[in-house]
Design an enzyme around this catalytic site. Structure first.
Site, mmCIF file in Angstrom:
data_model
loop_
_atom_site.group_PDB
_atom_site.id
_atom_site.type_symbol
_atom_site.label_atom_id
_atom_site.label_comp_id
_atom_site.label_asym_id
_atom_site.label_seq_id
_atom_site.Cartn_x
_atom_site.Cartn_y
_atom_site.Cartn_z
ATOM 1 C CB SER A 241 -41.458 56.138 -40.805
ATOM 2 O OG SER A 241 -41.404 56.872 -41.999
ATOM 3 C CG HIS A 271 -45.323 59.765 -40.578
ATOM 4 N ND1 HIS A 271 -45.069 60.215 -41.849
ATOM 5 C CD2 HIS A 271 -44.287 58.908 -40.289
ATOM 6 C CE1 HIS A 271 -43.937 59.679 -42.301
ATOM 7 N NE2 HIS A 271 -43.452 58.856 -41.377
ATOM 8 C CG HIS A 318 -44.891 67.686 -46.084
ATOM 9 N ND1 HIS A 318 -43.566 67.844 -45.816
ATOM 10 C CD2 HIS A 318 -45.104 66.360 -46.254
ATOM 11 C CE1 HIS A 318 -42.985 66.646 -45.833
ATOM 12 N NE2 HIS A 318 -43.890 65.723 -46.098
ATOM 13 N NE ARG A 327 -44.561 61.916 -51.173
ATOM 14 C CZ ARG A 327 -44.470 61.795 -49.843
ATOM 15 N NH1 ARG A 327 -43.920 60.711 -49.320
ATOM 16 N NH2 ARG A 327 -44.886 62.742 -49.042
ATOM 17 C CG ASP A 373 -50.556 60.093 -46.464
ATOM 18 O OD1 ASP A 373 -50.167 59.006 -46.909
ATOM 19 O OD2 ASP A 373 -49.909 60.747 -45.619
HETATM 20 N N1 HAX Z 1 -55.522 70.985 -41.311
HETATM 21 C C1 HAX Z 1 -55.714 71.816 -40.267
HETATM 22 N N2 HAX Z 1 -54.717 72.452 -39.623
HETATM 23 C C2 HAX Z 1 -53.471 72.246 -40.081
HETATM 24 C C3 HAX Z 1 -53.200 71.430 -41.182
HETATM 25 C C4 HAX Z 1 -54.293 70.760 -41.800
HETATM 26 N N3 HAX Z 1 -54.134 69.918 -42.813
HETATM 27 N N4 HAX Z 1 -51.870 71.427 -41.409
HETATM 28 C C5 HAX Z 1 -51.311 72.216 -40.473
HETATM 29 N N5 HAX Z 1 -52.299 72.721 -39.669
HETATM 30 C C6 HAX Z 1 -52.118 73.571 -38.501
HETATM 31 C C7 HAX Z 1 -51.235 72.890 -37.467
HETATM 32 O O1 HAX Z 1 -51.965 71.945 -36.718
HETATM 33 C C8 HAX Z 1 -50.712 74.076 -36.683
HETATM 34 O O2 HAX Z 1 -51.750 74.489 -35.854
HETATM 35 P P1 HAX Z 1 -51.458 75.116 -34.370
HETATM 36 O O3 HAX Z 1 -50.528 76.277 -34.593
HETATM 37 O O4 HAX Z 1 -52.810 75.497 -33.884
HETATM 38 O O5 HAX Z 1 -50.824 74.004 -33.583
HETATM 39 C C9 HAX Z 1 -50.513 75.140 -37.772
HETATM 40 O O6 HAX Z 1 -51.401 74.747 -38.854
HETATM 41 C C10 HAX Z 1 -49.106 75.264 -38.301
HETATM 42 O O7 HAX Z 1 -48.693 73.994 -38.757
HETATM 43 P P2 HAX Z 1 -47.577 73.859 -39.901
HETATM 44 O O8 HAX Z 1 -46.327 74.499 -39.399
HETATM 45 O O9 HAX Z 1 -48.128 74.336 -41.197
HETATM 46 O O10 HAX Z 1 -47.435 72.271 -40.024
HETATM 47 P P3 HAX Z 1 -46.505 71.305 -39.186
HETATM 48 O O11 HAX Z 1 -45.166 71.253 -39.834
HETATM 49 O O12 HAX Z 1 -46.558 71.589 -37.722
HETATM 50 O O13 HAX Z 1 -47.284 69.918 -39.395
HETATM 51 C C11 HAX Z 1 -48.379 68.217 -40.609
HETATM 52 C C12 HAX Z 1 -47.219 69.209 -40.611
HETATM 53 C C13 HAX Z 1 -48.241 67.317 -41.823
HETATM 54 C C14 HAX Z 1 -48.317 67.354 -39.341
HETATM 55 C C15 HAX Z 1 -49.723 69.003 -40.655
HETATM 56 O O14 HAX Z 1 -49.773 69.730 -41.871
HETATM 57 C C16 HAX Z 1 -50.953 68.103 -40.549
HETATM 58 O O15 HAX Z 1 -51.360 67.803 -39.409
HETATM 59 N N6 HAX Z 1 -51.569 67.696 -41.701
HETATM 60 C C17 HAX Z 1 -52.703 66.787 -41.690
HETATM 61 C C18 HAX Z 1 -52.273 65.344 -41.431
HETATM 62 C C19 HAX Z 1 -51.530 64.772 -42.615
HETATM 63 O O16 HAX Z 1 -51.970 64.850 -43.755
HETATM 64 N N7 HAX Z 1 -50.380 64.147 -42.348
HETATM 65 C C20 HAX Z 1 -49.566 63.490 -43.391
HETATM 66 C C21 HAX Z 1 -48.320 64.289 -43.756
HETATM 67 C C22 HAX Z 1 -47.483 63.644 -44.814
HETATM 68 C C23 HAX Z 1 -46.922 62.370 -44.315
HETATM 69 O O17 HAX Z 1 -46.114 62.290 -43.422
HETATM 70 N N8 HAX Z 1 -47.404 61.310 -44.863
HETATM 71 O O18 HAX Z 1 -47.103 60.087 -44.362
#
Ligand code: HAX
Length: 441
Positions: A241, A271, A318, A327, A373
């Protein structure tokens, strides 16, 4: 608006000189190296942006102008009889760079109060959408309808000198922030409360008035809104964002275009939309397990099922943080103080005990800990705000404080259009064979 604008301008002038000298002396220093994997994997860890308002440390969490969330909860001025910081104070801190006094925060509150009128055509644009429209879609359309009011767009059309860009950007920022709670509350009342709208209370602070217009006059909910609006405001510059707002703003899109772009980014489930996904996930778990308070074993089973279906566990993980998000902790402390016996809050805490070891055991997730979140929805449900599709709109109202304060800084520092270099896999292959070069523009 005098004091706030004058102080911002004075700080921005100082910083402009400082940055100019810094670049003259050190502009050729190397910050880090970029690995091919980073180019393919979301530019993770590449330092390529400046954002003055806050800085994220992987272990410690966010600091706004050097202050952590616990420090801000202690030091920022509060509402009368309140314990939580007024978000207007955080806005002052991000814009000016110094902690505000109570008087200075009251000044910001008054600025917002006096500018909160929303023109009717904005409501008409929202009313034109079917009721089933997602609240974030309604919100972004409301923001875009309000763009008719942009000082920056008018000033640019009239040929403003580039050294003055910051001024209409600043004016747009203040007007937008002042009006966003009204737009958000209008959407909530239209979609969920039978179109029964509530007029603003011009005596209340920004977050208190927002709570009031949503229909929640309970003092403890107002306190929650003050905390919520403070902790969601900013998370340095690289998140989707903030980055999208900055990127669109870098082409001199006015603050309405830029903020709307950023909020379209916030509406993604990885996000900001994760806040609705968390509660949806918990409600579905409760329904499937036929209990309001699942045991840790039951939660563990449901987490395994979620993972086996190729889905993420919302609220966990994250891109930068590697510890429990402060937070999350701030909201947990709020719940311990105000609503310690709430079953949904207890479930959120049980999930916190259960999920990290499971995610850790997968070996690939870099951060198994909860983010902001994971907790917010349970607090809102407690006070009756159960319509979880609306949660990202709350986040968006708060995020305006950070991304728009940053946009003012972008304009004051004269940051240029953003344009990183991209490559094709064909070029990468030739480069690996030594047949071509990958170079920056
Ligand atoms: N559940 C399951 N799998 C997860 C996970 C979770 N909560 N978090 C990461 N992973 C997976 C990824 O999908 C990725 O899988 P692949 O290799 O198969 O593609 C692997 O673990 C490595 O990911 P990472 O390097 O640890 O995490 P990223 O930096 O790529 O992604 C995210 C960060 C926040 C997008 C990710 O942790 C996620 O999808 N979390 C769940 C959604 C969420 O809570 N989002 C909010 C984040 C905070 C925010 O922005 N708030 O607004």
């Amino acid at each position: 608006m005098g004091i706030l604008k004058d102080r911002f301008k004075a700080k921005a002038d100082e910083m402009t000189v400082e940055i100019k000298n810094l670049l003259k002396e050190h502009g050729n220093k190397t910050i880090g190296e970029v690995h091919l994997s980073q180019v393919y994997q979301g530019m993770r860890g590449i330092t390529g942006l400046v954002s003055e308002t806050s800085l994220l440390d992987a272990q410690e969490g966010i600091r706004f102008r050097g202050y952590s969330i616990p420090e801000l909860r202690e030091k920022l001025p509060k509402a009368k009889n309140g314990d939580e910081p007024l978000p207007e104070g955080l806005f002052y801190l991000m814009v000016v760079g110094d902690l505000p006094s109570t008087e200075e925060v009251n000044h910001v509150t008054e600025i917002f109060q006096r500018r909160s009128h929303v023109p009717n055509h904005v409501f008409a644009a929202i009313d034109a959408l079917p009721l089933e429209t997602h609240p974030m879609t309604m919100y972004v359309i409301g923001v875009m309808a309000l763009q008719t009011e942009s000082y920056f767009a008018k000033a640019y059309a009239e040929g403003i000198n580039k050294k003055d860009y910051w001024l209409p950007t600043f004016d747009d920022t203040i007007l937008l922030i002042a009006r966003l709670p009204r737009i958000a509350a209008y959407i909530y009342r239209r979609k969920y409360k039978n179109n029964q709208h509530i007029n603003p209370n011009g005596l209340l602070d920004w977050a208190g008035n927002f709570a009031h217009m949503l229909g929640y006059d309970d003092e403890s909910f107002m306190e929650l809104m003050r905390l919520y609006m403070t902790i969601h405001a900013d998370h340095e510059g690289g998140n989707v964002s903030a980055h999208a707002t900055h990127l669109v703003g870098s082409a001199l899109g006015d603050p309405y275009l830029s903020y709307a772009a950023g909020m379209n980014g916030l509406a993604g489930p990885l996000h900001g939309l994760a806040n609705q996904e968390v509660i949806k996930w918990i409600f579905e778990m409760q329904e499937e397990l036929k209990t309001d308070l699942p045991t840790n074993d039951q939660i563990a089973g449901y987490v395994q099922k979620t993972l086996s279906e190729g889905k993420v566990v919302p609220g966990y993980g994250h891109a930068v943080l590697r510890k429990t998000d402060p937070r999350f902790t701030a909201q947990m402390e709020f719940a311990k103080k105000h609503i310690p016996d709430d079953p949904l809050v207890k479930t959120v805490w049980n999930i916190y005990e259960t999920v990290p070891p499971i995610l850790q055991s997968l070996g690939k997730i870099k951060n198994p800990w909860p983010n902001v979140d994971a907790h917010s929805g349970a607090l809102l449900v407690h006070y009756g705000l159960v319509e979880y599709e609306f949660y990202t709109v709350l986040f968006a109202v708060s995020r305006s404080l950070g991304v728009l304060a940053s946009l003012c800084w972008d304009r004051a520092l004269g940051l240029p259009i953003e344009r990183p270099k991209s490559v094709t896999t064909e070029l990468v292959k030739k480069w690996l064979e030594g047949k071509d070069e990958i170079w920056g523009e």
